[in-house]
Design a protein around this motif. Sequence first.
Motif, PDB file in Angstrom:
ATOM      1  N   GLN A 141      23.945  35.197  32.794  1.00  0.00           N
ATOM      2  CA  GLN A 141      23.002  35.620  33.842  1.00  0.00           C
ATOM      3  C   GLN A 141      21.617  34.853  33.469  1.00  0.00           C
ATOM      4  O   GLN A 141      20.526  34.751  34.533  1.00  0.00           O
ATOM      5  CB  GLN A 141      22.334  37.150  33.645  1.00  0.00           C
ATOM      6  CG  GLN A 141      23.381  38.073  34.322  1.00  0.00           C
ATOM      7  CD  GLN A 141      24.537  38.319  33.168  1.00  0.00           C
ATOM      8  OE1 GLN A 141      24.311  38.574  32.122  1.00  0.00           O
ATOM      9  NE2 GLN A 141      25.889  38.186  33.789  1.00  0.00           N
ATOM     10  N   GLU A 189      22.122  37.329  40.247  1.00  0.00           N
ATOM     11  CA  GLU A 189      22.674  38.515  41.009  1.00  0.00           C
ATOM     12  C   GLU A 189      24.201  38.540  40.997  1.00  0.00           C
ATOM     13  O   GLU A 189      25.061  39.257  40.792  1.00  0.00           O
ATOM     14  CB  GLU A 189      22.140  38.797  42.342  1.00  0.00           C
ATOM     15  CG  GLU A 189      20.560  39.171  42.418  1.00  0.00           C
ATOM     16  CD  GLU A 189      19.946  39.364  43.629  1.00  0.00           C
ATOM     17  OE1 GLU A 189      20.404  38.489  44.609  1.00  0.00           O
ATOM     18  OE2 GLU A 189      18.938  39.768  43.730  1.00  0.00           O
ATOM     19  N   ILE A 190      24.732  37.201  41.382  1.00  0.00           N
ATOM     20  CA  ILE A 190      26.117  37.042  41.495  1.00  0.00           C
ATOM     21  C   ILE A 190      26.645  37.068  40.030  1.00  0.00           C
ATOM     22  O   ILE A 190      27.693  37.880  40.003  1.00  0.00           O
ATOM     23  CB  ILE A 190      26.247  35.452  42.058  1.00  0.00           C
ATOM     24  CG1 ILE A 190      26.014  35.461  43.370  1.00  0.00           C
ATOM     25  CG2 ILE A 190      27.803  35.126  41.446  1.00  0.00           C
ATOM     26  CD1 ILE A 190      25.974  33.902  44.056  1.00  0.00           C
ATOM     27  N   TYR A 222      26.573  41.003  39.156  1.00  0.00           N
ATOM     28  CA  TYR A 222      28.000  41.575  39.788  1.00  0.00           C
ATOM     29  C   TYR A 222      29.233  41.183  39.138  1.00  0.00           C
ATOM     30  O   TYR A 222      30.180  41.982  38.827  1.00  0.00           O
ATOM     31  CB  TYR A 222      28.098  41.142  41.320  1.00  0.00           C
ATOM     32  CG  TYR A 222      29.288  41.735  41.771  1.00  0.00           C
ATOM     33  CD1 TYR A 222      29.109  42.842  42.503  1.00  0.00           C
ATOM     34  CD2 TYR A 222      30.408  40.903  41.957  1.00  0.00           C
ATOM     35  CE1 TYR A 222      30.356  43.368  43.079  1.00  0.00           C
ATOM     36  CE2 TYR A 222      31.425  41.114  42.724  1.00  0.00           C
ATOM     37  CZ  TYR A 222      31.524  42.666  43.207  1.00  0.00           C
ATOM     38  OH  TYR A 222      32.853  42.916  43.881  1.00  0.00           O
ATOM     39  N   ASP A 229      30.127  42.954  35.667  1.00  0.00           N
ATOM     40  CA  ASP A 229      30.712  44.276  35.743  1.00  0.00           C
ATOM     41  C   ASP A 229      32.281  44.305  36.533  1.00  0.00           C
ATOM     42  O   ASP A 229      32.913  45.039  35.867  1.00  0.00           O
ATOM     43  CB  ASP A 229      29.857  44.972  37.031  1.00  0.00           C
ATOM     44  CG  ASP A 229      28.590  45.471  36.329  1.00  0.00           C
ATOM     45  OD1 ASP A 229      28.410  45.574  35.242  1.00  0.00           O
ATOM     46  OD2 ASP A 229      27.696  45.640  37.383  1.00  0.00           O
ATOM     47  N   PHE A 230      32.466  43.343  37.108  1.00  0.00           N
ATOM     48  CA  PHE A 230      33.620  43.099  37.711  1.00  0.00           C
ATOM     49  C   PHE A 230      34.767  42.763  36.677  1.00  0.00           C
ATOM     50  O   PHE A 230      35.915  43.362  36.345  1.00  0.00           O
ATOM     51  CB  PHE A 230      33.808  41.985  38.827  1.00  0.00           C
ATOM     52  CG  PHE A 230      35.070  41.897  39.481  1.00  0.00           C
ATOM     53  CD1 PHE A 230      35.136  42.485  40.716  1.00  0.00           C
ATOM     54  CD2 PHE A 230      36.125  41.292  38.970  1.00  0.00           C
ATOM     55  CE1 PHE A 230      36.527  42.331  41.434  1.00  0.00           C
ATOM     56  CE2 PHE A 230      37.432  40.869  39.678  1.00  0.00           C
ATOM     57  CZ  PHE A 230      37.543  41.754  40.979  1.00  0.00           C
ATOM     58  N   GLN A 283      31.598  33.077  39.512  1.00  0.00           N
ATOM     59  CA  GLN A 283      31.037  33.550  40.758  1.00  0.00           C
ATOM     60  C   GLN A 283      32.122  33.600  41.557  1.00  0.00           C
ATOM     61  O   GLN A 283      31.828  34.308  42.838  1.00  0.00           O
ATOM     62  CB  GLN A 283      30.332  32.283  41.057  1.00  0.00           C
ATOM     63  CG  GLN A 283      29.066  32.214  40.603  1.00  0.00           C
ATOM     64  CD  GLN A 283      28.029  30.963  41.094  1.00  0.00           C
ATOM     65  OE1 GLN A 283      28.428  30.195  41.913  1.00  0.00           O
ATOM     66  NE2 GLN A 283      26.734  31.169  40.752  1.00  0.00           N
ATOM     67  N   ALA A 336      32.105  37.693  43.369  1.00  0.00           N
ATOM     68  CA  ALA A 336      31.296  37.840  44.292  1.00  0.00           C
ATOM     69  C   ALA A 336      31.374  36.923  45.462  1.00  0.00           C
ATOM     70  O   ALA A 336      31.301  37.193  46.557  1.00  0.00           O
ATOM     71  CB  ALA A 336      29.664  37.349  43.648  1.00  0.00           C
ATOM     72  N   ARG A 361      34.555  38.378  47.414  1.00  0.00           N
ATOM     73  CA  ARG A 361      34.195  39.504  48.074  1.00  0.00           C
ATOM     74  C   ARG A 361      33.211  39.129  49.430  1.00  0.00           C
ATOM     75  O   ARG A 361      33.449  39.566  50.535  1.00  0.00           O
ATOM     76  CB  ARG A 361      33.445  40.582  47.376  1.00  0.00           C
ATOM     77  CG  ARG A 361      33.126  41.861  48.033  1.00  0.00           C
ATOM     78  CD  ARG A 361      32.930  43.132  47.001  1.00  0.00           C
ATOM     79  NE  ARG A 361      32.840  44.154  47.616  1.00  0.00           N
ATOM     80  CZ  ARG A 361      32.978  45.306  47.083  1.00  0.00           C
ATOM     81  NH1 ARG A 361      33.261  45.423  45.853  1.00  0.00           N
ATOM     82  NH2 ARG A 361      32.901  46.610  47.948  1.00  0.00           N
ATOM     83  N   THR A 385      27.955  43.759  50.209  1.00  0.00           N
ATOM     84  CA  THR A 385      27.550  43.843  48.670  1.00  0.00           C
ATOM     85  C   THR A 385      26.577  43.215  48.145  1.00  0.00           C
ATOM     86  O   THR A 385      25.476  43.631  47.470  1.00  0.00           O
ATOM     87  CB  THR A 385      28.667  43.533  47.908  1.00  0.00           C
ATOM     88  OG1 THR A 385      29.936  44.210  48.319  1.00  0.00           O
ATOM     89  CG2 THR A 385      28.718  43.897  46.368  1.00  0.00           C
ATOM     90  N   LEU A 386      26.481  41.723  48.278  1.00  0.00           N
ATOM     91  CA  LEU A 386      25.353  41.005  48.110  1.00  0.00           C
ATOM     92  C   LEU A 386      25.058  40.084  49.210  1.00  0.00           C
ATOM     93  O   LEU A 386      26.037  39.526  49.734  1.00  0.00           O
ATOM     94  CB  LEU A 386      25.662  39.895  46.682  1.00  0.00           C
ATOM     95  CG  LEU A 386      25.923  40.628  45.356  1.00  0.00           C
ATOM     96  CD1 LEU A 386      26.483  39.807  44.520  1.00  0.00           C
ATOM     97  CD2 LEU A 386      24.805  41.267  44.808  1.00  0.00           C
TER      98      LEU A 386
END
Length: 393
Positions: free
Chosen positions: A57, A66-67, A70, A73-74, A351, A354, A357, A370-371
């Motif tokens: 991050q 932010e990517i 996400y 968590d994935f 990345q 994200a 998706r 989502t983002l």
Amino acid sequence: MTQTRVDVAIVGGAVMGSSIACHLAMDPGFNGSVLVIEKDPSYARCASALSAASIRQQFSTAVNIEISLYGIDFLREIGTRLAVGDDRPAIDLHEGGYLFLATPDRRDLLEANHALQTRLGADIVFLEPDGLQERFPWLNVDDVAAGCWGARGEGWFDGYGLMQAFRKAARARDVPYRAGEVVAAARDGDGFRLTLADGDTVLCDRLVNAAGASGAARLAADLGVDIPVVSKKRMIFTFDCREAVAGCPLLVDPTGTYVRPEGTGFLCGSAPPESDDPETDDFEVDHTFFEEHLWPTIAHRVPAFEAIKPGAAWAGHYDMNLFDHNALLGPVDGVPGFFLCAGFSGHGLQQAPAAGRGIAELIVHERYRTLDLTPLHLARIAENRPVAERNVV
């Protein structure tokens, strides 16, 4: 010669193409047909297989942070998210953290980045030299003004395993993969016509360019779109160390050289000087780069690395976006139905969840749900609006 018609064709079947295909197939709002075209189904030389495969991050721009928030968590939930029946993929995620070090002239930048990262929810610890020495006693901090360490949410994983997990989940949802190289692309009415090296053609309503370092720019050029994406070689070297270096994170020296644990040993790498970084597609390893640059740098930072045993080394390629070293992601103005997923400049694996998706959401829902990834759209180049990422590794 055969002709195939699908709703969506994805050129490139490594981690990006497979993530897009997987997310499309999993979206309840999508009932169309998808075809993934991959020129090297062995994946032996794709970036997904040759990367150092890490996630952080510690970026300086909100969209990249932010990517990756996400993405972590994935990756933590990959066994559930990409399960195929009772088969739950594992990618050996190790949240060992990144450690960015700053010299006095870059301390202010480190502080500013840290403020943004923590405001967005990243668990990053700012450490003064004494704190660095206490947490990492093997570290030389004589010329260091401060450091930032990711306490959670940063680390490394099996990048090839992530790619294969996306691919397997897509195929389990009836997404076919076609081995072949796209040698030409053209408009065909409101859609596209792809010509493969064997003479077969594919017609599609929507086309996704995930062709990577070796093909993204050429595919875009066929459709009259200029993208500043080139192939840049990056080398990774492994070694064993005589002494223990307990709790070593992915350490980024102020020079940009990085080193991290890998199994019972370590791996390291760095971008070469800009003057010695040509566009290339070769896979040759220059061992003098390790001997003359990497080893002296990491031995200065971690004195235990003065006594090491060099191991295997390999080279891969970044699909480098020369404009601002960030992804070109999303729709292309003036070419309806054409989507870019290219130019990740070394950040692709982390990345991919994200990005995949996001492209799927644009295709199915015509908007991001989502983002918001609009800062990465191609239009920023024409508008001279670079994503000014200052934490490039």
